[in-house]
Write a protein that holds these residues in place. Structure first.
Motif, PDB file in Angstrom:
ATOM      1  N   ALA A 131     -23.701   2.673  -4.641  1.00  0.00           N
ATOM      2  CA  ALA A 131     -24.567   3.463  -4.258  1.00  0.00           C
ATOM      3  C   ALA A 131     -25.369   4.390  -5.907  1.00  0.00           C
ATOM      4  O   ALA A 131     -25.005   5.130  -6.060  1.00  0.00           O
ATOM      5  CB  ALA A 131     -24.688   4.181  -3.180  1.00  0.00           C
ATOM      6  N   ASN A 132     -26.986   4.160  -5.786  1.00  0.00           N
ATOM      7  CA  ASN A 132     -28.039   4.934  -6.269  1.00  0.00           C
ATOM      8  C   ASN A 132     -28.922   5.987  -5.940  1.00  0.00           C
ATOM      9  O   ASN A 132     -29.336   6.400  -6.241  1.00  0.00           O
ATOM     10  CB  ASN A 132     -28.754   4.554  -7.238  1.00  0.00           C
ATOM     11  N   ASP A 133     -28.287   6.517  -3.842  1.00  0.00           N
ATOM     12  CA  ASP A 133     -28.815   7.203  -3.256  1.00  0.00           C
ATOM     13  C   ASP A 133     -27.932   7.327  -1.420  1.00  0.00           C
ATOM     14  O   ASP A 133     -26.590   7.136  -2.035  1.00  0.00           O
ATOM     15  CB  ASP A 133     -30.184   6.997  -2.665  1.00  0.00           C
ATOM     16  N   LYS A 134     -28.280   7.925  -0.716  1.00  0.00           N
ATOM     17  CA  LYS A 134     -27.375   8.331  -0.382  1.00  0.00           C
ATOM     18  C   LYS A 134     -27.929   7.954   1.071  1.00  0.00           C
ATOM     19  O   LYS A 134     -29.428   7.687   1.561  1.00  0.00           O
ATOM     20  CB  LYS A 134     -27.527  10.301  -0.029  1.00  0.00           C
ATOM     21  N   GLY A 135     -26.913   7.072   2.349  1.00  0.00           N
ATOM     22  CA  GLY A 135     -27.686   6.210   3.585  1.00  0.00           C
ATOM     23  C   GLY A 135     -26.419   5.551   4.291  1.00  0.00           C
ATOM     24  O   GLY A 135     -25.785   7.272   4.322  1.00  0.00           O
ATOM     25  N   GLY A 136     -26.338   5.112   4.894  1.00  0.00           N
ATOM     26  CA  GLY A 136     -24.916   4.509   6.270  1.00  0.00           C
ATOM     27  C   GLY A 136     -24.713   3.142   5.755  1.00  0.00           C
ATOM     28  O   GLY A 136     -26.016   2.550   5.597  1.00  0.00           O
ATOM     29  N   THR A 137     -24.234   2.321   6.886  1.00  0.00           N
ATOM     30  CA  THR A 137     -23.654   1.390   6.405  1.00  0.00           C
ATOM     31  C   THR A 137     -23.396   1.713   7.775  1.00  0.00           C
ATOM     32  O   THR A 137     -23.085   2.092   8.888  1.00  0.00           O
ATOM     33  CB  THR A 137     -22.988   0.793   5.458  1.00  0.00           C
ATOM     34  N   ASN A 138     -22.533   0.312   8.537  1.00  0.00           N
ATOM     35  CA  ASN A 138     -22.249  -0.075   9.098  1.00  0.00           C
ATOM     36  C   ASN A 138     -20.188  -0.552   8.562  1.00  0.00           C
ATOM     37  O   ASN A 138     -19.877  -0.784   8.264  1.00  0.00           O
ATOM     38  CB  ASN A 138     -22.398  -1.295  10.651  1.00  0.00           C
ATOM     39  N   GLY A 139     -19.419  -1.295   9.920  1.00  0.00           N
ATOM     40  CA  GLY A 139     -18.398  -1.569  10.144  1.00  0.00           C
ATOM     41  C   GLY A 139     -18.263  -2.729   9.243  1.00  0.00           C
ATOM     42  O   GLY A 139     -16.979  -3.095   8.483  1.00  0.00           O
ATOM     43  N   ASP A 140     -19.119  -3.409   9.173  1.00  0.00           N
ATOM     44  CA  ASP A 140     -18.990  -4.274   8.123  1.00  0.00           C
ATOM     45  C   ASP A 140     -18.933  -4.520   6.529  1.00  0.00           C
ATOM     46  O   ASP A 140     -19.235  -5.337   5.318  1.00  0.00           O
ATOM     47  CB  ASP A 140     -20.351  -6.008   8.447  1.00  0.00           C
ATOM     48  N   VAL A 141     -19.611  -3.407   6.566  1.00  0.00           N
ATOM     49  CA  VAL A 141     -19.724  -2.894   4.820  1.00  0.00           C
ATOM     50  C   VAL A 141     -18.448  -1.958   4.620  1.00  0.00           C
ATOM     51  O   VAL A 141     -18.529  -0.675   5.062  1.00  0.00           O
ATOM     52  CB  VAL A 141     -20.871  -1.974   4.650  1.00  0.00           C
ATOM     53  N   LEU A 142     -17.869  -2.153   3.354  1.00  0.00           N
ATOM     54  CA  LEU A 142     -16.436  -0.823   3.249  1.00  0.00           C
ATOM     55  C   LEU A 142     -17.073   0.349   2.435  1.00  0.00           C
ATOM     56  O   LEU A 142     -17.932  -0.125   1.054  1.00  0.00           O
ATOM     57  CB  LEU A 142     -15.637  -1.199   2.219  1.00  0.00           C
ATOM     58  N   VAL A 143     -16.765   1.338   2.568  1.00  0.00           N
ATOM     59  CA  VAL A 143     -17.743   2.468   1.449  1.00  0.00           C
ATOM     60  C   VAL A 143     -16.760   3.154   0.482  1.00  0.00           C
ATOM     61  O   VAL A 143     -15.515   3.968   1.454  1.00  0.00           O
ATOM     62  CB  VAL A 143     -18.455   3.470   2.503  1.00  0.00           C
ATOM     63  N   ILE A 144     -16.359   2.789  -0.583  1.00  0.00           N
ATOM     64  CA  ILE A 144     -14.767   3.527  -1.458  1.00  0.00           C
ATOM     65  C   ILE A 144     -15.708   4.946  -2.242  1.00  0.00           C
ATOM     66  O   ILE A 144     -16.768   4.468  -3.462  1.00  0.00           O
ATOM     67  CB  ILE A 144     -14.409   2.158  -1.906  1.00  0.00           C
ATOM     68  N   ARG A 145     -15.307   5.854  -1.999  1.00  0.00           N
ATOM     69  CA  ARG A 145     -15.278   6.917  -2.304  1.00  0.00           C
ATOM     70  C   ARG A 145     -13.882   7.603  -3.421  1.00  0.00           C
ATOM     71  O   ARG A 145     -13.059   7.649  -2.955  1.00  0.00           O
ATOM     72  CB  ARG A 145     -15.905   7.695  -1.438  1.00  0.00           C
ATOM     73  N   ILE A 146     -14.186   8.042  -4.536  1.00  0.00           N
ATOM     74  CA  ILE A 146     -13.812   8.879  -5.673  1.00  0.00           C
ATOM     75  C   ILE A 146     -12.925  10.025  -5.026  1.00  0.00           C
ATOM     76  O   ILE A 146     -13.923  10.482  -3.938  1.00  0.00           O
ATOM     77  CB  ILE A 146     -13.572   9.138  -6.753  1.00  0.00           C
ATOM     78  N   LYS A 147     -11.995  10.406  -5.191  1.00  0.00           N
ATOM     79  CA  LYS A 147     -11.232  11.625  -4.135  1.00  0.00           C
ATOM     80  C   LYS A 147     -11.783  12.496  -5.031  1.00  0.00           C
ATOM     81  O   LYS A 147     -12.087  12.646  -6.289  1.00  0.00           O
ATOM     82  CB  LYS A 147      -9.808  11.402  -3.485  1.00  0.00           C
ATOM     83  N   GLU A 148     -12.121  13.376  -4.057  1.00  0.00           N
ATOM     84  CA  GLU A 148     -12.673  15.285  -5.009  1.00  0.00           C
ATOM     85  C   GLU A 148     -11.440  15.122  -6.587  1.00  0.00           C
ATOM     86  O   GLU A 148     -12.643  15.854  -7.648  1.00  0.00           O
ATOM     87  CB  GLU A 148     -12.790  16.533  -4.047  1.00  0.00           C
ATOM     88  N   GLU A 149     -10.954  15.300  -6.189  1.00  0.00           N
ATOM     89  CA  GLU A 149      -9.277  15.622  -6.905  1.00  0.00           C
ATOM     90  C   GLU A 149      -9.736  15.028  -8.924  1.00  0.00           C
ATOM     91  O   GLU A 149      -8.886  15.489  -9.067  1.00  0.00           O
ATOM     92  CB  GLU A 149      -8.095  15.649  -6.389  1.00  0.00           C
ATOM     93  N   ASN A 150     -10.251  13.598  -7.949  1.00  0.00           N
ATOM     94  CA  ASN A 150      -9.928  12.989  -9.751  1.00  0.00           C
ATOM     95  C   ASN A 150     -11.227  12.348  -9.862  1.00  0.00           C
ATOM     96  O   ASN A 150     -11.045  11.801 -10.321  1.00  0.00           O
ATOM     97  CB  ASN A 150      -9.140  11.317  -8.682  1.00  0.00           C
ATOM     98  N   LYS A 151     -12.144  13.254  -9.397  1.00  0.00           N
ATOM     99  CA  LYS A 151     -13.261  12.629 -10.176  1.00  0.00           C
ATOM    100  C   LYS A 151     -14.050  12.780 -11.434  1.00  0.00           C
ATOM    101  O   LYS A 151     -14.821  13.282 -12.255  1.00  0.00           O
ATOM    102  CB  LYS A 151     -14.780  14.018  -8.699  1.00  0.00           C
ATOM    103  N   LYS A 152     -12.633  13.803 -11.711  1.00  0.00           N
ATOM    104  CA  LYS A 152     -12.828  14.161 -13.321  1.00  0.00           C
ATOM    105  C   LYS A 152     -11.744  13.266 -14.392  1.00  0.00           C
ATOM    106  O   LYS A 152     -11.561  12.966 -15.901  1.00  0.00           O
ATOM    107  CB  LYS A 152     -12.564  16.105 -13.231  1.00  0.00           C
ATOM    108  N   SER A 153     -11.160  12.550 -13.616  1.00  0.00           N
ATOM    109  CA  SER A 153     -10.761  11.871 -14.106  1.00  0.00           C
ATOM    110  C   SER A 153     -11.200  10.149 -13.934  1.00  0.00           C
ATOM    111  O   SER A 153     -10.156   9.349 -14.225  1.00  0.00           O
ATOM    112  CB  SER A 153      -9.162  11.662 -14.349  1.00  0.00           C
ATOM    113  N   LEU A 154     -11.940   9.831 -13.309  1.00  0.00           N
ATOM    114  CA  LEU A 154     -12.504   8.410 -13.104  1.00  0.00           C
ATOM    115  C   LEU A 154     -13.397   8.606 -12.798  1.00  0.00           C
ATOM    116  O   LEU A 154     -14.409   8.952 -11.543  1.00  0.00           O
ATOM    117  CB  LEU A 154     -11.028   7.904 -12.099  1.00  0.00           C
ATOM    118  N   LEU A 155     -14.577   7.247 -13.544  1.00  0.00           N
ATOM    119  CA  LEU A 155     -15.950   7.280 -13.637  1.00  0.00           C
ATOM    120  C   LEU A 155     -16.124   6.286 -12.503  1.00  0.00           C
ATOM    121  O   LEU A 155     -16.301   5.146 -12.341  1.00  0.00           O
ATOM    122  CB  LEU A 155     -16.248   7.070 -15.350  1.00  0.00           C
ATOM    123  N   PRO A 156     -16.815   6.454 -11.839  1.00  0.00           N
ATOM    124  CA  PRO A 156     -17.861   6.122 -11.074  1.00  0.00           C
ATOM    125  C   PRO A 156     -17.995   4.659 -11.467  1.00  0.00           C
ATOM    126  O   PRO A 156     -17.615   3.509 -10.599  1.00  0.00           O
ATOM    127  CB  PRO A 156     -18.799   6.709 -10.032  1.00  0.00           C
TER     128      PRO A 156
END
Length: 388
Positions: free
Chosen positions: A270-295
């Motif tokens: 994703a290069n913006d903010k938006g929405g989706t439905n249950g047929d699409v999985l949205v995987i997000r890096i946990k806040e505590e791991n953002k400094k150790s894993l690049l998106p």
């Protein structure tokens, strides 16, 4: 002077007559089929036209004729099929069959390819149209040059279509080879020795738990499984936006994965903010791991064939397989130091540009060939309208 120019100068130097497809004098049949998508059979012997550019199969047929097929929904103005023989037809797809001897069906097919989308988007309805109705087809005006002219245009375009298809096939084969090369180097770059620790995906990420109101969404930031593109090509603009409700929110740098038919390999960073439905999985890096894993590094891990092979293996269902959300979170990822992640991303970005960016490399050449073809096709199908 070409044969076509001679024919035009001899038989219609002052222009040609235009008529609506629904004109009773043309005797054009316009109607839909009576089949549903579930009527498709993998081992079918007859083409089954649905609301897609992809043609399914059926063991039964509803029509035996020469016709043009237009989907009633989805791909409006972009999808046309020509058929001469037996076929089955979806209940939301239209057939156009000619019952006269002065319009060549293939000529009409090429004319629709060239002009129907512009008509639909600028004259018949608003630019957000997502479906076609019978009156729209009936009101479409077509030129009716003498039959010899139509036949000569069909001959030229058939030849040009075949040549363009051959050239495109060669370029596509080259692009496929480049992509395989890219996959090889990506897998190699993402393979580490025992010095790099391996984690489950759930150790570093989670599914989106935030929600977004439908009124904040538009055609650009609503993502469904339909506007995620196959083969890891990102997404396109949606042709539908929910009018109400709260949907799963995605944020910048989240990774969206189509969860229906995982073998289609639909994924987007994703290069913006938006929405989706249950047929699409949205995987997000946990806040505590953002400094150790690049998106972007994570995106490359999850856009690998290894991941999609894993996803398919653990999917549920036969006709409409879905990814197993729990098992996806058990997928193994290697997490090297940030400097190594940055190095890998930099290399893979260059490969990605070469293979997927439409403005560079082979994809641009394929697009140029198609535009050249469309230019000459449109030129051949442009006629001066005869004054009454």
């Amino acid at each position: 002077m070409s044969k076509l120019d001679e024919l035009i100068n001899e038989s219609c130097p002052n222009g040609v007559e235009y008529k609506k497809l629904g004109d009773s004098k043309l005797k054009v049949e316009i109607g839909t089929g009576n089949n549903n998508t579930q009527d498709a059979e993998e081992d079918g012997i007859y083409p089954f036209f649905v609301r897609s550019k992809y043609i399914k199969k059926s063991n039964t047929f509803s029509f035996e004729e020469e016709a043009i097929i237009i989907p009633g929904e989805g791909g409006v103005g972009d999808i046309f099929h020509y058929i001469h023989g037996r076929y089955a037809l979806h209940q939301r797809a239209y057939r156009i069959h000619l019952n006269n001897n002065y319009i060549n069906t293939k000529f009409l097919y090429y004319y629709l390819l060239s002009n129907f989308k512009n008509y639909i988007l600028t004259k018949a309805v608003s630019a957000t149209v997502i479906s076609i109705r019978k009156p729209m087809i009936e009101n479409f005006k077509i030129p009716i040059p003498p039959l010899p002219i139509q036949e000569e245009i069909v001959r030229i375009l058939d030849t040009f279509t075949e040549l363009t298809a051959e050239l495109t096939a060669e370029l596509t084969a080259e692009l496929t080879a480049r992509k395989k090369q890219y996959e090889y180097y990506r897998d190699k770059l993402l393979t580490f020795d025992d010095s790099v620790e391996v984690f489950n995906l759930k150790d570093y990420t989670e599914y989106s738990k935030t929600r977004i109101d439908a009124n904040e969404l538009n055609l650009n930031n609503y993502v469904s499984v339909d506007n995620l593109l196959q083969d890891k090509l990102g997404k396109t603009i949606s042709n539908y936006v929910p009018k109400e409700g709260r949907l799963t929110e995605y944020k910048f740098d989240d990774i969206l994965i189509g969860n229906i038919r995982p073998y289609l390999k639909k994924i987007w960073l994703a290069n913006d903010k938006g929405g989706t439905n249950g047929d699409v999985l949205v995987i997000r890096i946990k806040e505590e791991n953002k400094k150790s894993l690049l998106p972007k590094y994570l995106y490359y891990c999850l856009s690998s064939d290894n991941f999609f092979h894993y996803d398919v293996q653990h999917s549920k269902g036969a006709k409409m397989p879905r990814g197993n959300k729990s098992e996806i979170m058990n997928y193994k990822i290697s997490v090297p130091p940030l400097t190594e992640q940055e190095r890998i991303v930099k290399i893979l970005d260059k490969f990605d540009t070469l293979t997927n960016d439409i403005s560079k490399g082979l994809p641009a050449e394929i697009e140029a060939r198609q535009k050249q073809y469309e230019y000459y096709r449109d030129k051949l199908l442009t006629f001066k309208e005869k004054k009454a």
